[in-house]
Scaffold this active site. Structure first.
Site, PDB file in Angstrom:
ATOM      1  N   ASP A 182       0.822  -1.217   0.000  1.00  0.00           N
ATOM      2  CA  ASP A 182       0.000   0.000   0.000  1.00  0.00           C
ATOM      3  C   ASP A 182       0.856   1.267   0.000  1.00  0.00           C
ATOM      4  O   ASP A 182       0.468   2.284  -0.593  1.00  0.00           O
ATOM      5  CB  ASP A 182      -0.924   0.007   1.224  1.00  0.00           C
ATOM      6  CG  ASP A 182      -2.089  -0.957   1.084  1.00  0.00           C
ATOM      7  OD1 ASP A 182      -2.385  -1.361  -0.052  1.00  0.00           O
ATOM      8  OD2 ASP A 182      -2.692  -1.306   2.115  1.00  0.00           O
ATOM      9  N   ALA A 375      19.851 -38.703  -1.154  1.00  0.00           N
ATOM     10  CA  ALA A 375      19.730 -37.296  -1.498  1.00  0.00           C
ATOM     11  C   ALA A 375      18.714 -36.674  -0.558  1.00  0.00           C
ATOM     12  O   ALA A 375      17.610 -37.183  -0.415  1.00  0.00           O
ATOM     13  CB  ALA A 375      19.284 -37.133  -2.955  1.00  0.00           C
ATOM     14  N   ALA A 379      16.284 -26.829   2.661  1.00  0.00           N
ATOM     15  CA  ALA A 379      15.456 -25.649   2.448  1.00  0.00           C
ATOM     16  C   ALA A 379      15.490 -25.176   0.996  1.00  0.00           C
ATOM     17  O   ALA A 379      14.474 -24.814   0.435  1.00  0.00           O
ATOM     18  CB  ALA A 379      15.909 -24.526   3.375  1.00  0.00           C
ATOM     19  N   ASP A 481      21.957 -17.335   8.538  1.00  0.00           N
ATOM     20  CA  ASP A 481      20.889 -18.307   8.769  1.00  0.00           C
ATOM     21  C   ASP A 481      21.320 -19.344   9.810  1.00  0.00           C
ATOM     22  O   ASP A 481      21.276 -20.546   9.560  1.00  0.00           O
ATOM     23  CB  ASP A 481      20.529 -19.000   7.452  1.00  0.00           C
ATOM     24  CG  ASP A 481      19.266 -19.848   7.557  1.00  0.00           C
ATOM     25  OD1 ASP A 481      18.443 -19.570   8.457  1.00  0.00           O
ATOM     26  OD2 ASP A 481      19.115 -20.783   6.748  1.00  0.00           O
TER      27      ASP A 481
END
Length: 581
Positions: A182, A375, A379, A481
Protein backbone atom coordinates in the site's frame (compact mmCIF):
# COMPACT_ATOMS: atom_id res chain seq x y z
CA UNK A 1 -22.71 -28.46 28.60
CA UNK A 2 -23.97 -31.43 26.57
CA UNK A 3 -21.08 -32.20 24.20
CA UNK A 4 -23.25 -34.49 22.07
CA UNK A 5 -25.46 -31.71 20.71
CA UNK A 6 -24.59 -28.92 18.30
CA UNK A 7 -22.74 -25.86 19.55
CA UNK A 8 -23.28 -22.36 18.19
CA UNK A 9 -20.79 -19.54 18.68
CA UNK A 10 -21.22 -15.94 17.61
CA UNK A 11 -17.94 -14.36 16.56
CA UNK A 12 -17.14 -10.65 16.24
CA UNK A 13 -14.12 -9.29 14.35
CA UNK A 14 -12.91 -5.70 14.18
CA UNK A 15 -9.15 -5.33 14.33
CA UNK A 16 -8.88 -2.67 11.61
CA UNK A 17 -11.02 -2.30 8.49
CA UNK A 18 -13.58 -5.13 8.66
CA UNK A 19 -16.61 -4.82 10.91
CA UNK A 20 -17.68 -8.45 10.87
CA UNK A 21 -19.87 -10.89 12.76
CA UNK A 22 -20.50 -14.58 12.15
CA UNK A 23 -22.23 -17.60 13.58
CA UNK A 24 -20.60 -21.03 13.53
CA UNK A 25 -22.43 -24.26 14.31
CA UNK A 26 -20.72 -27.56 15.16
CA UNK A 27 -23.71 -29.55 13.95
CA UNK A 28 -23.91 -33.03 12.48
CA UNK A 29 -22.52 -32.72 8.93
CA UNK A 30 -25.44 -34.82 7.66
CA UNK A 31 -27.73 -31.95 8.56
CA UNK A 32 -25.62 -29.01 7.47
CA UNK A 33 -22.43 -28.93 5.43
CA UNK A 34 -19.27 -27.31 6.79
CA UNK A 35 -19.62 -24.43 4.31
CA UNK A 36 -23.18 -23.79 5.45
CA UNK A 37 -22.27 -23.95 9.13
CA UNK A 38 -20.36 -20.64 8.99
CA UNK A 39 -22.41 -17.57 8.08
CA UNK A 40 -20.41 -14.31 7.88
CA UNK A 41 -21.66 -10.72 7.72
CA UNK A 42 -19.08 -8.02 6.96
CA UNK A 43 -19.23 -4.27 6.43
CA UNK A 44 -15.80 -3.14 5.19
CA UNK A 45 -14.31 0.28 5.79
CA UNK A 46 -13.04 1.87 2.58
CA UNK A 47 -11.02 5.08 3.01
CA UNK A 48 -11.55 7.84 0.49
CA UNK A 49 -7.81 8.12 -0.09
CA UNK A 50 -4.54 6.73 1.25
CA UNK A 51 -4.44 3.93 3.78
CA UNK A 52 -6.49 3.15 6.86
CA UNK A 53 -7.12 6.18 9.09
CA UNK A 54 -7.54 4.91 12.69
CA UNK A 55 -10.14 7.54 13.65
CA UNK A 56 -12.24 6.90 10.53
CA UNK A 57 -11.90 3.14 10.99
CA UNK A 58 -13.16 3.44 14.58
CA UNK A 59 -16.10 5.59 13.47
CA UNK A 60 -17.00 3.02 10.85
CA UNK A 61 -16.68 0.21 13.41
CA UNK A 62 -18.97 2.07 15.82
CA UNK A 63 -21.67 2.38 13.15
CA UNK A 64 -21.32 -1.04 11.51
CA UNK A 65 -20.76 -3.48 14.38
CA UNK A 66 -24.32 -3.31 15.81
CA UNK A 67 -25.80 -4.11 12.40
CA UNK A 68 -23.57 -7.09 11.56
CA UNK A 69 -23.96 -8.50 15.09
CA UNK A 70 -27.74 -8.21 14.76
CA UNK A 71 -27.62 -10.14 11.48
CA UNK A 72 -25.52 -12.90 13.03
CA UNK A 73 -27.85 -13.12 16.03
CA UNK A 74 -30.84 -13.51 13.74
CA UNK A 75 -29.14 -16.35 11.85
CA UNK A 76 -28.31 -18.05 15.15
CA UNK A 77 -31.98 -17.80 16.19
CA UNK A 78 -33.10 -19.32 12.89
CA UNK A 79 -30.68 -22.23 13.25
CA UNK A 80 -31.69 -22.77 16.87
CA UNK A 81 -35.36 -22.85 15.98
CA UNK A 82 -34.73 -25.19 13.05
CA UNK A 83 -32.92 -27.83 15.09
CA UNK A 84 -33.44 -27.37 18.81
CA UNK A 85 -36.79 -25.80 19.43
CA UNK A 86 -37.63 -22.17 20.20
CA UNK A 87 -36.92 -22.56 23.94
CA UNK A 88 -33.23 -23.05 23.29
CA UNK A 89 -30.67 -20.26 23.59
CA UNK A 90 -29.57 -19.28 20.06
CA UNK A 91 -25.87 -19.14 21.02
CA UNK A 92 -23.63 -20.93 23.50
CA UNK A 93 -20.74 -18.44 23.57
CA UNK A 94 -19.51 -15.14 22.14
CA UNK A 95 -15.99 -14.94 20.70
CA UNK A 96 -14.27 -11.68 19.77
CA UNK A 97 -10.98 -10.54 18.30
CA UNK A 98 -9.00 -9.40 21.32
CA UNK A 99 -5.95 -8.28 19.30
CA UNK A 100 -3.61 -7.45 17.71
CA UNK A 101 -5.10 -4.48 15.95
CA UNK A 102 -6.11 -0.82 16.23
CA UNK A 103 -7.00 -0.06 19.82
CA UNK A 104 -10.11 2.08 19.18
CA UNK A 105 -11.57 -0.57 16.86
CA UNK A 106 -10.80 -3.43 19.25
CA UNK A 107 -12.48 -1.62 22.14
CA UNK A 108 -15.71 -1.24 20.16
CA UNK A 109 -15.70 -4.93 19.31
CA UNK A 110 -14.97 -5.95 22.90
CA UNK A 111 -17.83 -3.77 24.18
CA UNK A 112 -20.24 -5.37 21.70
CA UNK A 113 -19.02 -8.86 22.66
CA UNK A 114 -19.48 -8.23 26.38
CA UNK A 115 -22.97 -6.82 25.85
CA UNK A 116 -24.01 -9.78 23.69
CA UNK A 117 -22.60 -12.33 26.13
CA UNK A 118 -24.40 -10.67 29.04
CA UNK A 119 -27.65 -10.41 27.10
CA UNK A 120 -27.71 -14.17 26.47
CA UNK A 121 -25.90 -15.09 29.68
CA UNK A 122 -23.21 -17.08 27.87
CA UNK A 123 -19.42 -17.23 28.26
CA UNK A 124 -17.02 -14.87 26.53
CA UNK A 125 -13.99 -16.08 24.53
CA UNK A 126 -11.05 -13.80 23.65
CA UNK A 127 -9.41 -14.83 20.35
CA UNK A 128 -6.00 -13.83 18.99
CA UNK A 129 -6.67 -12.56 15.48
CA UNK A 130 -3.44 -13.98 14.02
CA UNK A 131 -3.89 -17.42 15.58
CA UNK A 132 -7.40 -17.43 14.11
CA UNK A 133 -5.89 -16.97 10.63
CA UNK A 134 -3.76 -20.04 11.26
CA UNK A 135 -6.47 -22.15 12.87
CA UNK A 136 -9.03 -21.60 10.12
CA UNK A 137 -6.52 -23.04 7.66
CA UNK A 138 -5.85 -26.01 9.92
CA UNK A 139 -9.58 -26.50 10.47
CA UNK A 140 -10.49 -26.37 6.79
CA UNK A 141 -7.53 -28.43 5.56
CA UNK A 142 -7.66 -31.19 8.16
CA UNK A 143 -3.86 -30.94 8.58
CA UNK A 144 -2.41 -32.15 11.87
CA UNK A 145 0.47 -29.76 12.57
CA UNK A 146 1.16 -27.38 9.69
CA UNK A 147 3.47 -24.44 9.41
CA UNK A 148 1.43 -21.31 8.69
CA UNK A 149 2.37 -18.29 6.62
CA UNK A 150 0.28 -15.27 7.59
CA UNK A 151 0.37 -12.63 4.87
CA UNK A 152 -1.96 -9.79 5.75
CA UNK A 153 -2.04 -6.03 5.74
CA UNK A 154 -0.41 -5.24 9.06
CA UNK A 155 1.35 -8.57 9.53
CA UNK A 156 3.68 -11.03 7.88
CA UNK A 157 5.12 -13.96 9.76
CA UNK A 158 5.62 -17.71 9.81
CA UNK A 159 4.17 -19.69 12.72
CA UNK A 160 4.32 -23.26 13.89
CA UNK A 161 3.06 -25.19 16.91
CA UNK A 162 5.29 -26.72 19.56
CA UNK A 163 4.74 -27.60 23.22
CA UNK A 164 1.47 -25.82 23.79
CA UNK A 165 2.08 -22.58 21.89
CA UNK A 166 2.42 -21.24 18.38
CA UNK A 167 6.02 -20.19 17.85
CA UNK A 168 7.06 -17.27 15.66
CA UNK A 169 9.64 -18.86 13.36
CA UNK A 170 10.10 -15.82 11.13
CA UNK A 171 8.58 -12.37 10.69
CA UNK A 172 8.83 -9.04 8.96
CA UNK A 173 11.57 -6.76 10.22
CA UNK A 174 9.64 -3.60 9.45
CA UNK A 175 6.05 -3.62 8.17
CA UNK A 176 3.32 -6.00 7.13
CA UNK A 177 3.26 -7.18 3.54
CA UNK A 178 -0.07 -5.56 2.69
CA UNK A 179 0.93 -2.25 4.27
CA UNK A 180 4.22 -2.34 2.40
CA UNK A 181 2.47 -2.75 -0.95
CA UNK A 182 0.00 0.00 0.00
CA UNK A 183 2.90 2.39 0.66
CA UNK A 184 4.07 1.82 -2.89
CA UNK A 185 0.61 2.33 -4.39
CA UNK A 186 -0.01 5.48 -2.34
CA UNK A 187 3.17 6.84 -3.92
CA UNK A 188 1.42 6.30 -7.27
CA UNK A 189 -1.77 7.98 -6.04
CA UNK A 190 -3.80 4.78 -6.10
CA UNK A 191 -6.61 4.21 -3.62
CA UNK A 192 -6.65 1.59 -0.85
CA UNK A 193 -6.26 -1.37 -1.01
CA UNK A 194 -3.26 -1.42 -3.31
CA UNK A 195 -2.62 -5.16 -3.52
CA UNK A 196 -5.34 -6.04 -6.06
CA UNK A 197 -4.28 -3.11 -8.26
CA UNK A 198 -0.64 -4.23 -8.24
CA UNK A 199 -1.75 -7.77 -9.09
CA UNK A 200 -3.80 -6.55 -12.03
CA UNK A 201 -1.10 -4.27 -13.45
CA UNK A 202 1.57 -6.96 -13.00
CA UNK A 203 -0.23 -9.16 -15.54
CA UNK A 204 1.13 -6.93 -18.33
CA UNK A 205 4.58 -6.40 -16.83
CA UNK A 206 8.11 -7.74 -17.28
CA UNK A 207 10.78 -8.47 -14.70
CA UNK A 208 12.56 -5.60 -12.91
CA UNK A 209 15.40 -6.38 -10.50
CA UNK A 210 14.76 -5.09 -6.95
CA UNK A 211 16.29 -5.70 -3.49
CA UNK A 212 15.69 -9.14 -1.97
CA UNK A 213 16.18 -9.29 1.81
CA UNK A 214 15.92 -12.59 3.69
CA UNK A 215 17.71 -13.17 7.00
CA UNK A 216 17.11 -16.71 8.17
CA UNK A 217 13.33 -16.86 8.29
CA UNK A 218 12.97 -13.10 8.79
CA UNK A 219 12.53 -10.67 5.93
CA UNK A 220 12.32 -6.94 5.21
CA UNK A 221 10.19 -4.90 2.82
CA UNK A 222 11.38 -1.33 3.37
CA UNK A 223 14.30 -1.49 0.91
CA UNK A 224 12.32 -3.06 -1.90
CA UNK A 225 9.47 -0.57 -1.51
CA UNK A 226 11.86 2.38 -1.66
CA UNK A 227 13.53 0.89 -4.74
CA UNK A 228 10.15 0.30 -6.42
CA UNK A 229 9.11 3.92 -5.84
CA UNK A 230 12.43 5.12 -7.20
CA UNK A 231 12.14 2.88 -10.25
CA UNK A 232 8.78 4.42 -11.17
CA UNK A 233 10.12 7.92 -10.56
CA UNK A 234 13.04 7.08 -12.87
CA UNK A 235 10.72 6.17 -15.72
CA UNK A 236 10.34 2.40 -15.41
CA UNK A 237 6.96 1.21 -16.64
CA UNK A 238 4.52 0.85 -13.74
CA UNK A 239 3.46 -2.57 -15.04
CA UNK A 240 7.07 -3.79 -14.95
CA UNK A 241 7.68 -2.49 -11.44
CA UNK A 242 4.46 -4.13 -10.23
CA UNK A 243 5.55 -7.40 -11.80
CA UNK A 244 9.02 -7.20 -10.24
CA UNK A 245 7.55 -6.19 -6.89
CA UNK A 246 5.33 -9.26 -6.73
CA UNK A 247 8.09 -11.58 -7.90
CA UNK A 248 10.46 -10.40 -5.16
CA UNK A 249 8.08 -9.97 -2.23
CA UNK A 250 6.23 -13.23 -2.71
CA UNK A 251 9.42 -15.16 -3.43
CA UNK A 252 10.78 -13.93 -0.09
CA UNK A 253 7.66 -15.16 1.70
CA UNK A 254 7.83 -18.50 -0.11
CA UNK A 255 11.51 -18.95 0.68
CA UNK A 256 11.06 -18.39 4.41
CA UNK A 257 8.09 -20.76 4.38
CA UNK A 258 10.30 -23.45 2.86
CA UNK A 259 12.96 -22.77 5.48
CA UNK A 260 10.34 -23.18 8.20
CA UNK A 261 9.23 -26.51 6.73
CA UNK A 262 12.84 -27.65 6.66
CA UNK A 263 13.58 -26.47 10.21
CA UNK A 264 10.53 -28.09 11.76
CA UNK A 265 10.30 -31.19 9.60
CA UNK A 266 6.65 -30.46 8.90
CA UNK A 267 5.27 -31.52 5.54
CA UNK A 268 2.22 -29.26 5.70
CA UNK A 269 1.80 -25.56 4.95
CA UNK A 270 -1.30 -23.42 5.30
CA UNK A 271 -1.74 -19.83 4.14
CA UNK A 272 -3.69 -17.08 5.87
CA UNK A 273 -4.31 -13.35 5.67
CA UNK A 274 -5.82 -10.96 3.18
CA UNK A 275 -2.76 -10.82 0.90
CA UNK A 276 -3.17 -14.60 0.56
CA UNK A 277 -5.90 -13.85 -1.97
CA UNK A 278 -3.17 -12.99 -4.48
CA UNK A 279 -3.01 -15.66 -7.18
CA UNK A 280 0.74 -15.30 -7.73
CA UNK A 281 1.56 -15.83 -4.05
CA UNK A 282 -0.60 -18.94 -3.91
CA UNK A 283 0.96 -20.21 -7.13
CA UNK A 284 4.48 -19.79 -5.70
CA UNK A 285 3.67 -21.56 -2.44
CA UNK A 286 1.93 -24.41 -4.22
CA UNK A 287 4.91 -24.81 -6.57
CA UNK A 288 7.38 -24.83 -3.68
CA UNK A 289 5.40 -27.44 -1.76
CA UNK A 290 5.05 -29.62 -4.84
CA UNK A 291 8.80 -29.43 -5.48
CA UNK A 292 9.67 -30.55 -1.94
CA UNK A 293 6.81 -33.05 -1.56
CA UNK A 294 4.80 -31.09 1.02
CA UNK A 295 1.05 -30.50 1.23
CA UNK A 296 -0.33 -26.97 0.76
CA UNK A 297 -3.71 -25.50 1.61
CA UNK A 298 -5.21 -22.02 1.35
CA UNK A 299 -8.79 -21.41 2.53
CA UNK A 300 -11.35 -19.79 0.27
CA UNK A 301 -11.28 -15.99 0.04
CA UNK A 302 -13.93 -15.32 2.68
CA UNK A 303 -11.67 -16.91 5.30
CA UNK A 304 -8.51 -15.15 4.12
CA UNK A 305 -9.49 -11.51 4.47
CA UNK A 306 -10.30 -10.33 7.99
CA UNK A 307 -13.54 -12.05 8.95
CA UNK A 308 -15.55 -13.12 11.98
CA UNK A 309 -15.93 -16.67 10.68
CA UNK A 310 -12.41 -17.58 11.75
CA UNK A 311 -13.03 -15.92 15.13
CA UNK A 312 -16.17 -17.99 15.66
CA UNK A 313 -14.50 -21.27 14.60
CA UNK A 314 -11.52 -20.82 16.91
CA UNK A 315 -13.83 -19.47 19.61
CA UNK A 316 -15.83 -22.73 19.49
CA UNK A 317 -12.65 -24.79 19.93
CA UNK A 318 -11.52 -22.63 22.85
CA UNK A 319 -14.97 -22.79 24.44
CA UNK A 320 -15.01 -26.58 24.23
CA UNK A 321 -11.62 -26.53 25.97
CA UNK A 322 -13.14 -24.32 28.74
CA UNK A 323 -10.85 -21.48 27.68
CA UNK A 324 -13.16 -18.54 28.43
CA UNK A 325 -12.81 -15.04 29.89
CA UNK A 326 -14.59 -13.41 32.82
CA UNK A 327 -16.03 -10.07 31.76
CA UNK A 328 -13.71 -8.21 34.13
CA UNK A 329 -10.65 -9.80 32.50
CA UNK A 330 -11.71 -9.24 28.89
CA UNK A 331 -9.69 -6.12 28.12
CA UNK A 332 -8.26 -5.87 24.60
CA UNK A 333 -4.55 -6.13 23.74
CA UNK A 334 -3.58 -4.20 20.61
CA UNK A 335 -0.12 -5.85 20.70
CA UNK A 336 -1.38 -9.39 21.36
CA UNK A 337 1.36 -11.69 20.04
CA UNK A 338 0.37 -15.16 18.82
CA UNK A 339 3.17 -16.76 20.83
CA UNK A 340 1.56 -15.36 24.02
CA UNK A 341 -1.51 -17.56 23.55
CA UNK A 342 -1.70 -20.84 25.51
CA UNK A 343 -3.04 -23.34 22.97
CA UNK A 344 -5.59 -25.15 25.13
CA UNK A 345 -7.63 -26.72 22.34
CA UNK A 346 -4.96 -28.99 20.84
CA UNK A 347 -3.17 -32.10 21.98
CA UNK A 348 0.43 -31.37 22.90
CA UNK A 349 1.97 -33.02 19.86
CA UNK A 350 5.17 -31.89 18.20
CA UNK A 351 5.90 -31.39 14.53
CA UNK A 352 4.87 -33.99 12.05
CA UNK A 353 7.96 -35.53 10.49
CA UNK A 354 6.65 -36.48 7.07
CA UNK A 355 8.33 -33.52 5.39
CA UNK A 356 11.66 -33.76 7.20
CA UNK A 357 14.31 -32.86 4.59
CA UNK A 358 12.51 -34.86 1.93
CA UNK A 359 14.75 -37.82 1.16
CA UNK A 360 15.25 -39.16 -2.33
CA UNK A 361 17.11 -42.42 -1.96
CA UNK A 362 17.17 -45.82 -0.40
CA UNK A 363 17.62 -44.81 3.25
CA UNK A 364 14.61 -43.40 5.05
CA UNK A 365 16.11 -42.20 8.31
CA UNK A 366 15.62 -38.53 9.19
CA UNK A 367 18.91 -38.01 11.05
CA UNK A 368 20.16 -35.50 8.50
CA UNK A 369 23.49 -37.31 8.21
CA UNK A 370 22.95 -39.17 4.98
CA UNK A 371 24.41 -42.33 3.52
CA UNK A 372 25.98 -43.10 0.18
CA UNK A 373 23.36 -42.85 -2.55
CA UNK A 374 21.03 -40.70 -0.47
CA UNK A 375 19.73 -37.30 -1.50
CA UNK A 376 18.23 -34.90 1.02
CA UNK A 377 16.05 -31.97 -0.01
CA UNK A 378 16.82 -29.18 2.44
CA UNK A 379 15.46 -25.65 2.45
CA UNK A 380 16.78 -24.68 -0.99
CA UNK A 381 19.22 -27.35 -2.06
CA UNK A 382 19.56 -31.06 -2.68
CA UNK A 383 22.42 -32.67 -0.75
CA UNK A 384 24.06 -35.99 -1.65
CA UNK A 385 26.72 -37.98 0.25
CA UNK A 386 29.55 -40.10 -1.05
CA UNK A 387 32.93 -41.20 0.35
CA UNK A 388 33.01 -38.63 3.15
CA UNK A 389 32.06 -35.76 0.85
CA UNK A 390 28.87 -33.75 0.56
CA UNK A 391 27.65 -32.36 -2.76
CA UNK A 392 25.19 -29.51 -2.41
CA UNK A 393 23.20 -28.47 -5.46
CA UNK A 394 21.13 -25.34 -5.42
CA UNK A 395 18.68 -26.55 -8.02
CA UNK A 396 16.43 -23.97 -9.66
CA UNK A 397 13.43 -23.14 -7.51
CA UNK A 398 10.37 -23.44 -9.68
CA UNK A 399 8.47 -20.76 -7.78
CA UNK A 400 11.00 -17.97 -8.42
CA UNK A 401 11.37 -15.97 -11.61
CA UNK A 402 14.27 -17.41 -13.59
CA UNK A 403 16.30 -14.19 -13.60
CA UNK A 404 15.97 -13.74 -9.84
CA UNK A 405 16.60 -17.41 -9.14
CA UNK A 406 19.78 -17.50 -11.26
CA UNK A 407 21.16 -14.46 -9.46
CA UNK A 408 20.44 -15.77 -5.99
CA UNK A 409 21.85 -19.22 -6.71
CA UNK A 410 25.12 -17.77 -8.03
CA UNK A 411 25.50 -15.20 -5.25
CA UNK A 412 24.71 -17.61 -2.45
CA UNK A 413 26.99 -20.32 -3.77
CA UNK A 414 29.92 -17.89 -3.97
CA UNK A 415 29.20 -16.46 -0.52
CA UNK A 416 28.82 -19.86 1.06
CA UNK A 417 32.22 -20.99 -0.26
CA UNK A 418 33.95 -17.76 0.71
CA UNK A 419 32.46 -17.35 4.19
CA UNK A 420 32.78 -21.04 5.09
CA UNK A 421 36.49 -20.81 4.38
CA UNK A 422 36.81 -17.42 6.10
CA UNK A 423 35.13 -18.73 9.26
CA UNK A 424 37.50 -21.71 9.29
CA UNK A 425 40.48 -19.34 9.09
CA UNK A 426 39.06 -17.50 12.12
CA UNK A 427 39.08 -20.75 14.10
CA UNK A 428 35.40 -21.70 13.75
CA UNK A 429 34.86 -25.37 12.82
CA UNK A 430 33.39 -25.55 9.31
CA UNK A 431 33.59 -28.04 6.44
CA UNK A 432 36.57 -27.87 4.09
CA UNK A 433 35.42 -26.71 0.64
CA UNK A 434 36.62 -29.08 -2.07
CA UNK A 435 35.02 -27.57 -5.15
CA UNK A 436 32.66 -24.76 -6.10
CA UNK A 437 30.68 -24.11 -9.30
CA UNK A 438 28.68 -20.87 -8.86
CA UNK A 439 27.14 -20.94 -12.33
CA UNK A 440 25.45 -24.25 -11.58
CA UNK A 441 25.00 -23.61 -7.86
CA UNK A 442 27.15 -26.59 -6.78
CA UNK A 443 29.42 -26.95 -3.75
CA UNK A 444 31.44 -30.00 -2.71
CA UNK A 445 32.73 -30.07 0.84
CA UNK A 446 33.90 -32.32 3.63
CA UNK A 447 31.19 -34.14 5.55
CA UNK A 448 31.23 -33.05 9.18
CA UNK A 449 29.36 -34.01 12.33
CA UNK A 450 26.98 -36.85 13.00
CA UNK A 451 23.69 -34.99 13.48
CA UNK A 452 22.04 -31.60 13.30
CA UNK A 453 22.07 -29.48 16.46
CA UNK A 454 18.28 -29.82 16.39
CA UNK A 455 18.71 -33.49 17.30
CA UNK A 456 21.32 -32.91 20.05
CA UNK A 457 20.29 -29.73 21.82
CA UNK A 458 22.47 -29.28 24.91
CA UNK A 459 23.70 -26.17 26.68
CA UNK A 460 27.29 -27.07 25.82
CA UNK A 461 26.50 -27.25 22.10
CA UNK A 462 24.55 -24.00 22.20
CA UNK A 463 27.42 -22.27 23.97
CA UNK A 464 29.66 -23.37 21.12
CA UNK A 465 27.34 -21.66 18.66
CA UNK A 466 27.30 -18.49 20.75
CA UNK A 467 31.10 -18.42 20.71
CA UNK A 468 31.27 -19.16 16.99
CA UNK A 469 28.87 -16.33 16.15
CA UNK A 470 30.86 -13.90 18.32
CA UNK A 471 34.04 -14.93 16.50
CA UNK A 472 32.71 -14.34 12.99
CA UNK A 473 31.04 -11.08 14.04
CA UNK A 474 34.35 -9.82 15.37
CA UNK A 475 35.82 -10.80 11.99
CA UNK A 476 33.25 -8.61 10.22
CA UNK A 477 30.65 -10.98 8.77
CA UNK A 478 27.46 -12.80 9.67
CA UNK A 479 26.24 -16.33 9.09
CA UNK A 480 22.83 -15.16 7.90
CA UNK A 481 20.89 -18.31 8.77
CA UNK A 482 22.24 -19.85 12.01
CA UNK A 483 19.38 -22.22 12.75
CA UNK A 484 19.54 -25.55 14.54
CA UNK A 485 19.49 -27.20 11.09
CA UNK A 486 22.60 -25.32 10.00
CA UNK A 487 24.78 -26.48 12.88
CA UNK A 488 26.31 -29.97 12.77
CA UNK A 489 27.53 -31.74 15.89
CA UNK A 490 29.59 -34.85 16.62
CA UNK A 491 33.13 -36.14 16.55
CA UNK A 492 35.46 -34.77 13.92
CA UNK A 493 36.13 -37.33 11.22
CA UNK A 494 39.35 -39.29 11.82
CA UNK A 495 39.90 -39.62 8.11
CA UNK A 496 38.95 -37.50 5.15
CA UNK A 497 39.38 -37.62 1.40
CA UNK A 498 40.11 -33.91 1.43
CA UNK A 499 43.57 -33.13 0.13
CA UNK A 500 43.33 -29.75 1.85
CA UNK A 501 42.80 -31.13 5.36
CA UNK A 502 45.87 -31.55 7.53
CA UNK A 503 44.21 -32.37 10.83
CA UNK A 504 43.32 -36.01 10.11
CA UNK A 505 43.75 -37.38 13.60
CA UNK A 506 41.42 -35.23 15.65
CA UNK A 507 38.66 -37.05 17.47
CA UNK A 508 37.30 -34.25 19.68
CA UNK A 509 33.62 -33.42 19.86
CA UNK A 510 32.99 -30.47 17.56
CA UNK A 511 30.19 -28.07 16.79
CA UNK A 512 30.31 -26.96 13.15
CA UNK A 513 28.64 -24.06 11.39
CA UNK A 514 27.45 -24.93 7.90
CA UNK A 515 25.44 -23.27 5.11
CA UNK A 516 26.71 -19.67 4.99
CA UNK A 517 24.70 -18.94 1.84
CA UNK A 518 22.77 -16.04 3.42
CA UNK A 519 25.87 -14.57 5.07
CA UNK A 520 27.63 -11.33 4.13
CA UNK A 521 30.35 -8.96 5.30
CA UNK A 522 29.20 -6.11 7.53
CA UNK A 523 30.29 -3.91 10.42
CA UNK A 524 26.72 -3.10 11.56
CA UNK A 525 25.79 -4.27 15.07
CA UNK A 526 22.17 -4.57 13.90
CA UNK A 527 23.22 -7.31 11.48
CA UNK A 528 25.08 -9.17 14.21
CA UNK A 529 22.02 -8.89 16.45
CA UNK A 530 19.83 -10.30 13.67
CA UNK A 531 22.14 -13.33 13.49
CA UNK A 532 21.50 -13.94 17.19
CA UNK A 533 17.78 -13.34 16.73
CA UNK A 534 17.57 -15.97 13.99
CA UNK A 535 19.36 -18.48 16.23
CA UNK A 536 17.04 -17.63 19.14
CA UNK A 537 13.96 -18.19 16.99
CA UNK A 538 15.21 -21.58 15.83
CA UNK A 539 15.88 -22.63 19.43
CA UNK A 540 12.39 -21.54 20.44
CA UNK A 541 10.90 -23.45 17.52
CA UNK A 542 12.77 -26.72 18.05
CA UNK A 543 13.63 -27.04 21.77
CA UNK A 544 11.32 -28.46 24.41
CA UNK A 545 12.67 -25.96 26.95
CA UNK A 546 14.36 -23.09 25.16
CA UNK A 547 15.00 -20.68 28.04
CA UNK A 548 18.17 -22.34 29.47
CA UNK A 549 19.53 -22.70 25.94
CA UNK A 550 18.88 -19.05 25.11
CA UNK A 551 20.65 -18.02 28.32
CA UNK A 552 23.62 -20.29 27.54
CA UNK A 553 24.01 -18.87 24.04
CA UNK A 554 23.86 -15.31 25.37
CA UNK A 555 26.40 -16.03 28.09
CA UNK A 556 28.86 -17.56 25.62
CA UNK A 557 28.43 -14.71 23.15
CA UNK A 558 29.05 -12.14 25.86
CA UNK A 559 32.23 -13.91 26.97
CA UNK A 560 33.67 -14.23 23.44
CA UNK A 561 32.62 -11.02 21.70
CA UNK A 562 34.78 -7.91 21.69
CA UNK A 563 31.71 -5.65 21.99
CA UNK A 564 28.84 -7.79 23.28
CA UNK A 565 26.76 -5.10 24.95
CA UNK A 566 26.29 -3.07 21.78
CA UNK A 567 25.11 -6.15 19.90
CA UNK A 568 22.90 -7.42 22.75
CA UNK A 569 21.32 -4.00 23.15
CA UNK A 570 20.41 -4.08 19.46
CA UNK A 571 19.04 -7.57 19.97
CA UNK A 572 16.77 -6.32 22.75
CA UNK A 573 15.52 -3.58 20.43
CA UNK A 574 14.74 -6.16 17.74
CA UNK A 575 12.88 -8.36 20.22
CA UNK A 576 10.83 -5.41 21.46
CA UNK A 577 9.64 -4.10 18.12
CA UNK A 578 6.65 -6.41 17.79
CA UNK A 579 7.11 -6.10 14.06
CA UNK A 580 3.98 -7.95 13.03
CA UNK A 581 1.64 -5.94 15.22
Amino acid sequence: MDRSRSLRVLGIEGTAWAASAAVFETSDPTRRTDDERVEIYTDAYEPDSGGIHPREAAEHMHEAIPEVVAQARETAREWAGEYDGRDRQPIDAVAFSRGPGLGPCLRIVATAARATAQRFDVPLVGVNHMVAHLEIGRHRSGFDSPVCLNASGANAHVLGYRNGRYRVLGETMDTGVGNAIDKFTRHLGWSHPGGPKVEERAKDGEFVDLPYVVKGMDFSFSGIMSAAKQAVDNGEAVEDVCFGLQEHVFAMLTEVSERALSLTGSGQLVLGGGVAQNDRLREMLESMCEQRGADFYAPEARFLRDNAGMIAVLGAKMFEADDTLPIEESRIDSNFRPDQVPVTWREDEDWTADGDSVRVGKDDRADGGGHAGDALQGAEATVTFEDGLVTKRRNPRTYRHETLDDRLRRERTRLEARLTSQARREGVPTPVIEDVDPENGVLVYQRVGEADLRDDLTEARVRDVGRHLATIHDAGFVHGDPTTRNVRVGREASETRSSKTTDNAATAERTYLIDFGLGYFTDDAEDYAMDLHVFDQSLTGTADDAEPLLAAAREAYRAESSDPETVLERLREIEGRGRYQ
